[in-house]
Design a protein around this motif. Structure first.
Motif, PDB file in Angstrom:
ATOM      1  N   VAL A  48       0.805  -1.207  -0.326  1.00  0.00           N
ATOM      2  CA  VAL A  48      -0.228   0.029  -0.100  1.00  0.00           C
ATOM      3  C   VAL A  48       0.675   0.892  -0.259  1.00  0.00           C
ATOM      4  N   SER A  49       1.749   1.199   0.888  1.00  0.00           N
ATOM      5  CA  SER A  49       3.018   1.982   1.197  1.00  0.00           C
ATOM      6  C   SER A  49       3.086   2.779  -0.291  1.00  0.00           C
ATOM      7  N   GLU A  50       3.841   1.393  -1.089  1.00  0.00           N
ATOM      8  CA  GLU A  50       4.989   2.230  -2.430  1.00  0.00           C
ATOM      9  C   GLU A  50       3.168   2.989  -3.541  1.00  0.00           C
ATOM     10  N   ARG A  51       2.514   1.956  -3.498  1.00  0.00           N
ATOM     11  CA  ARG A  51       0.900   2.201  -4.501  1.00  0.00           C
ATOM     12  C   ARG A  51       0.065   3.665  -4.410  1.00  0.00           C
ATOM     13  N   LEU A  52       0.342   4.009  -2.761  1.00  0.00           N
ATOM     14  CA  LEU A  52       0.196   5.547  -1.996  1.00  0.00           C
ATOM     15  C   LEU A  52       1.026   6.444  -2.783  1.00  0.00           C
ATOM     16  N   GLY A  53       2.668   6.013  -2.426  1.00  0.00           N
ATOM     17  CA  GLY A  53       3.922   6.883  -2.878  1.00  0.00           C
ATOM     18  C   GLY A  53       3.658   7.967  -1.138  1.00  0.00           C
ATOM     19  N   VAL A  54       3.112   6.754   0.019  1.00  0.00           N
ATOM     20  CA  VAL A  54       3.550   7.656   1.282  1.00  0.00           C
ATOM     21  C   VAL A  54       4.799   5.990   1.737  1.00  0.00           C
ATOM     22  N   SER A  55       4.886   7.128   3.164  1.00  0.00           N
ATOM     23  CA  SER A  55       5.498   5.895   4.304  1.00  0.00           C
ATOM     24  C   SER A  55       4.639   4.736   4.536  1.00  0.00           C
ATOM     25  N   ARG A  56       4.565   4.303   5.360  1.00  0.00           N
ATOM     26  CA  ARG A  56       3.812   2.868   5.893  1.00  0.00           C
ATOM     27  C   ARG A  56       3.744   3.408   6.759  1.00  0.00           C
ATOM     28  N   THR A  57       3.668   4.605   7.604  1.00  0.00           N
ATOM     29  CA  THR A  57       3.670   5.129   9.293  1.00  0.00           C
ATOM     30  C   THR A  57       1.863   5.250   8.962  1.00  0.00           C
ATOM     31  N   PRO A  58       1.818   6.647   8.031  1.00  0.00           N
ATOM     32  CA  PRO A  58       0.143   6.938   7.669  1.00  0.00           C
ATOM     33  C   PRO A  58      -0.489   5.466   6.784  1.00  0.00           C
ATOM     34  N   VAL A  59      -0.222   4.547   6.480  1.00  0.00           N
ATOM     35  CA  VAL A  59      -0.581   3.193   5.568  1.00  0.00           C
ATOM     36  C   VAL A  59      -0.771   2.512   7.172  1.00  0.00           C
ATOM     37  N   ARG A  60       0.191   2.599   8.198  1.00  0.00           N
ATOM     38  CA  ARG A  60      -0.897   1.501   9.497  1.00  0.00           C
ATOM     39  C   ARG A  60      -1.780   2.482   9.996  1.00  0.00           C
ATOM     40  N   GLN A  61      -1.463   3.715   9.929  1.00  0.00           N
ATOM     41  CA  GLN A  61      -2.748   4.851  11.216  1.00  0.00           C
ATOM     42  C   GLN A  61      -4.399   4.006  10.278  1.00  0.00           C
ATOM     43  N   ALA A  62      -4.041   4.667   9.171  1.00  0.00           N
ATOM     44  CA  ALA A  62      -5.220   4.751   7.881  1.00  0.00           C
ATOM     45  C   ALA A  62      -5.502   2.775   8.489  1.00  0.00           C
ATOM     46  N   LEU A  63      -5.129   2.258   8.474  1.00  0.00           N
ATOM     47  CA  LEU A  63      -5.485   0.544   7.963  1.00  0.00           C
ATOM     48  C   LEU A  63      -5.524   0.145   9.312  1.00  0.00           C
ATOM     49  N   PHE A  64      -5.347   0.942  10.830  1.00  0.00           N
ATOM     50  CA  PHE A  64      -5.639   0.412  12.111  1.00  0.00           C
ATOM     51  C   PHE A  64      -7.235   1.130  12.662  1.00  0.00           C
ATOM     52  N   ARG A  65      -7.139   2.435  11.913  1.00  0.00           N
ATOM     53  CA  ARG A  65      -8.706   2.785  11.493  1.00  0.00           C
ATOM     54  C   ARG A  65      -9.690   2.138  10.446  1.00  0.00           C
ATOM     55  N   LEU A  66      -9.653   1.175   9.474  1.00  0.00           N
ATOM     56  CA  LEU A  66     -10.482   0.630   8.249  1.00  0.00           C
ATOM     57  C   LEU A  66     -10.301  -0.849   9.891  1.00  0.00           C
ATOM     58  N   GLN A  67      -9.892  -1.181  10.702  1.00  0.00           N
ATOM     59  CA  GLN A  67      -9.603  -2.079  11.231  1.00  0.00           C
ATOM     60  C   GLN A  67     -11.498  -1.615  12.354  1.00  0.00           C
ATOM     61  N   GLN A  68     -11.051  -1.139  12.797  1.00  0.00           N
ATOM     62  CA  GLN A  68     -11.631  -0.478  13.665  1.00  0.00           C
ATOM     63  C   GLN A  68     -12.777  -0.463  13.656  1.00  0.00           C
ATOM     64  N   GLU A  69     -12.660  -0.260  11.809  1.00  0.00           N
ATOM     65  CA  GLU A  69     -14.297   0.211  11.221  1.00  0.00           C
ATOM     66  C   GLU A  69     -14.950  -1.268  10.626  1.00  0.00           C
ATOM     67  N   GLY A  70     -14.164  -1.899  10.901  1.00  0.00           N
ATOM     68  CA  GLY A  70     -14.557  -3.358  10.311  1.00  0.00           C
ATOM     69  C   GLY A  70     -14.321  -4.348   8.672  1.00  0.00           C
ATOM     70  N   PHE A  71     -13.922  -2.863   8.354  1.00  0.00           N
ATOM     71  CA  PHE A  71     -13.439  -3.084   7.164  1.00  0.00           C
ATOM     72  C   PHE A  71     -12.318  -4.008   6.583  1.00  0.00           C
ATOM     73  N   VAL A  72     -11.598  -4.625   7.516  1.00  0.00           N
ATOM     74  CA  VAL A  72     -10.266  -5.008   7.010  1.00  0.00           C
ATOM     75  C   VAL A  72      -9.324  -5.636   8.857  1.00  0.00           C
ATOM     76  N   GLU A  73      -8.749  -7.005   8.213  1.00  0.00           N
ATOM     77  CA  GLU A  73      -8.118  -7.715   9.787  1.00  0.00           C
ATOM     78  C   GLU A  73      -6.779  -7.294   9.181  1.00  0.00           C
ATOM     79  N   VAL A  74      -6.199  -7.508  10.356  1.00  0.00           N
ATOM     80  CA  VAL A  74      -4.028  -8.214  10.512  1.00  0.00           C
ATOM     81  C   VAL A  74      -3.949  -9.208  10.486  1.00  0.00           C
TER      82      VAL A  74
END
Length: 199
Positions: A48-74
């Motif tokens: 995701v980081s490579e595709r969006l052109g951002v570092s892994r930290t904001p990607v991780r924050q976004a994924l944790f938010r989506l996890q809380q909303e029930g869209f993804v799981e780690v």
């Protein structure tokens, strides 16, 4: 013929400064909503980081938010996975939306609050049109439908109720988009919204 502003353009503007995590979240949620990422898809933060052109930290924050909303799981040591839709949760959110919208319409009909007539006029300009002038663009109609529901609640004049409604709307957007795949559903949406506005 009088031009009336589109309801999404006359809703109160909210100035938002989006962080890279917010942008990554919005993009990933859009990918899920538009089925570029489908239930069962696996990916890593690096992908995701490579595709969006951002570092892994904001990607991780976004994924944790989506996890809380029930869209993804780690997944343990193997990245992330898009979850199947939780239809029970969507049903509960629809129930909440119905309560909010019913209350808003009661307020509009009884005049218990100051009604925003400009919002209602903007809705009428879109939904109270002859069948020959109706849009058949499913993406456009889905956006107009969402704006209709949000504007209806906003017109009732209760800012907190409108805020909660926007949050619910955001959470059900993915499943709502599925409603507008076929033309009969689009036609029914026009008819239903017209009845509400006329009432």
């Amino acid at each position: 013929m009088q031009t009336v502003a589109h309801p999404s353009r006359i809703l109160p503007a909210v100035v938002v400064h989006r962080s890279r995590a917010d942008e990554a979240y919005a993009q990933l949620k859009s990918d899920i909503a538009e089925f570029r990422l489908v239930p069962g898809d696996r990916f890593t933060e690096s992908d995701v980081s490579e595709r969006l052109g951002v570092s892994r930290t904001p990607v991780r924050q976004a994924l944790f938010r989506l996890q809380q909303e029930g869209f993804v799981e780690v997944l343990f040591r193997s990245g992330w996975r898009v979850l199947p839709f939780d239809f029970d949760q969507f049903e509960q959110l629809y129930d909440l939306r119905m309560v909010l919208e019913t209350t808003a319409v009661q307020r509009l009909c009884t005049g218990s609050q100051q009604v925003d007539l400009a919002l209602l006029d903007a809705l009428a300009a879109i939904w109270l049109v002859p069948p020959s002038e109706r849009s058949s663009d499913r993406v456009q109609v889905a956006e107009w439908d969402e704006a209709f529901h949000c504007a209806l609640v906003a017109a009732a004049g209760n800012a907190e109720m409108a805020r909660v409604h926007r949050d619910v709307t955001d959470r059900i957007r993915i499943i709502r988009r599925l409603d507008f795949i076929k033309q009969p559903r689009i036609d029914a949406t026009y008819d239903e919204h017209a009845k509400i506005l006329k009432a």
